[in-house]
Design a protein around this motif. Sequence first.
Motif, PDB file in Angstrom:
ATOM      1  N   ASP A  49       0.813  -1.075  -0.258  1.00  0.00           N
ATOM      2  CA  ASP A  49       0.228  -0.261   0.403  1.00  0.00           C
ATOM      3  C   ASP A  49       0.938   1.046  -0.338  1.00  0.00           C
ATOM      4  O   ASP A  49       0.639   2.309  -1.167  1.00  0.00           O
ATOM      5  CB  ASP A  49      -0.788  -0.119   0.875  1.00  0.00           C
ATOM      6  CG  ASP A  49      -1.848   0.779   1.386  1.00  0.00           C
ATOM      7  OD1 ASP A  49      -2.216   1.823   0.269  1.00  0.00           O
ATOM      8  OD2 ASP A  49      -2.766   1.018   2.256  1.00  0.00           O
ATOM      9  N   LYS A  50       2.145   1.613   0.883  1.00  0.00           N
ATOM     10  CA  LYS A  50       3.186   2.378   0.633  1.00  0.00           C
ATOM     11  C   LYS A  50       3.974   2.538  -0.812  1.00  0.00           C
ATOM     12  O   LYS A  50       3.428   4.222  -0.604  1.00  0.00           O
ATOM     13  CB  LYS A  50       3.767   2.302   2.362  1.00  0.00           C
ATOM     14  CG  LYS A  50       4.599   3.263   1.771  1.00  0.00           C
ATOM     15  CD  LYS A  50       5.848   3.191   3.602  1.00  0.00           C
ATOM     16  CE  LYS A  50       6.792   4.393   3.631  1.00  0.00           C
ATOM     17  NZ  LYS A  50       7.614   3.908   4.567  1.00  0.00           N
ATOM     18  N   THR A 136      -5.036  -3.101  -3.792  1.00  0.00           N
ATOM     19  CA  THR A 136      -4.464  -2.363  -2.762  1.00  0.00           C
ATOM     20  C   THR A 136      -3.947  -0.866  -3.567  1.00  0.00           C
ATOM     21  O   THR A 136      -4.226   0.454  -2.393  1.00  0.00           O
ATOM     22  CB  THR A 136      -3.155  -3.062  -2.998  1.00  0.00           C
ATOM     23  OG1 THR A 136      -3.352  -3.971  -1.897  1.00  0.00           O
ATOM     24  CG2 THR A 136      -2.377  -2.437  -1.905  1.00  0.00           C
ATOM     25  N   SER A 140      -7.445   0.419  -0.455  1.00  0.00           N
ATOM     26  CA  SER A 140      -6.319   0.319   0.937  1.00  0.00           C
ATOM     27  C   SER A 140      -5.714  -1.202   0.772  1.00  0.00           C
ATOM     28  O   SER A 140      -6.764  -1.842   0.738  1.00  0.00           O
ATOM     29  CB  SER A 140      -6.882   1.522   1.756  1.00  0.00           C
ATOM     30  OG  SER A 140      -7.927   0.283   2.147  1.00  0.00           O
ATOM     31  N   THR A 142      -6.432  -2.249   3.902  1.00  0.00           N
ATOM     32  CA  THR A 142      -7.373  -2.717   4.828  1.00  0.00           C
ATOM     33  C   THR A 142      -8.194  -3.150   4.429  1.00  0.00           C
ATOM     34  O   THR A 142      -9.153  -4.805   4.539  1.00  0.00           O
ATOM     35  CB  THR A 142      -8.124  -1.711   5.742  1.00  0.00           C
ATOM     36  OG1 THR A 142      -6.876  -1.275   6.407  1.00  0.00           O
ATOM     37  CG2 THR A 142      -9.065  -2.240   6.509  1.00  0.00           C
TER      38      THR A 142
END
Length: 219
Positions: A49-50, A136, A140, A142
């Motif tokens: 995600d980052k 993702t 996200s 999550t």
Amino acid sequence: MSEHLLTSSNNSTENEAEHSSRAVRDVIIGDCLIFAAQTVAAAQFVLEDKYVGGLDIPALEAVGYEGMFGVIMLGLLLIPFNFIKVPKPFSDNSRGTMEDVVGACVQIKNNLLLIVPLIGLIISVAFFNFTGITVTKEFSATTRMVLDSLRTLIIYLFSLAVTWQKFYWLQIPGFILLVFGTLMYNNAFLPLFNCCKAKRAARRESAAKPQENASSTEE
């Protein structure tokens, strides 16, 4: 004769106690391994995600990087794993090692149909990673984890359909809670709540109009 019966009963009791303690130990070890695997998977999703979302890396390119890293890393780990001896719960081959590459190649040579599920596994994992990274990137990590939890429900239903697993009634409320939590997180019930709220507001307005008309006629 009586001594022999007592000795055999004591041995059977000791064997049952040892078997039960071993079963409990295996369950604890299995739960710890599952927790560790989920922690590593969650860390992987957060890093994806980052970097994938932040650096705007295409999903297919990210899958290629992960596949190349996995092939190199696991290919190197197979060398020591082929010689490391482990106890029975962690090994199911005749050599008692963590991995048995030679035995796997022999099995594929003796039964070429094993290539079919191997190719199917490669294709399914590739599609799974591609769709996961796409989710993702667009939403996200999550959301990916929440949607990934539904995969357990599909596997469970398929296992019941082909009689690979026994049915336990306690699993039903667990899966109901899992699906309900997933729908709540994705705001699936939000349109229903808004509709009910709009109906209540319309009823209040319709109930207030006769009172306003009555007060106006009295004046």
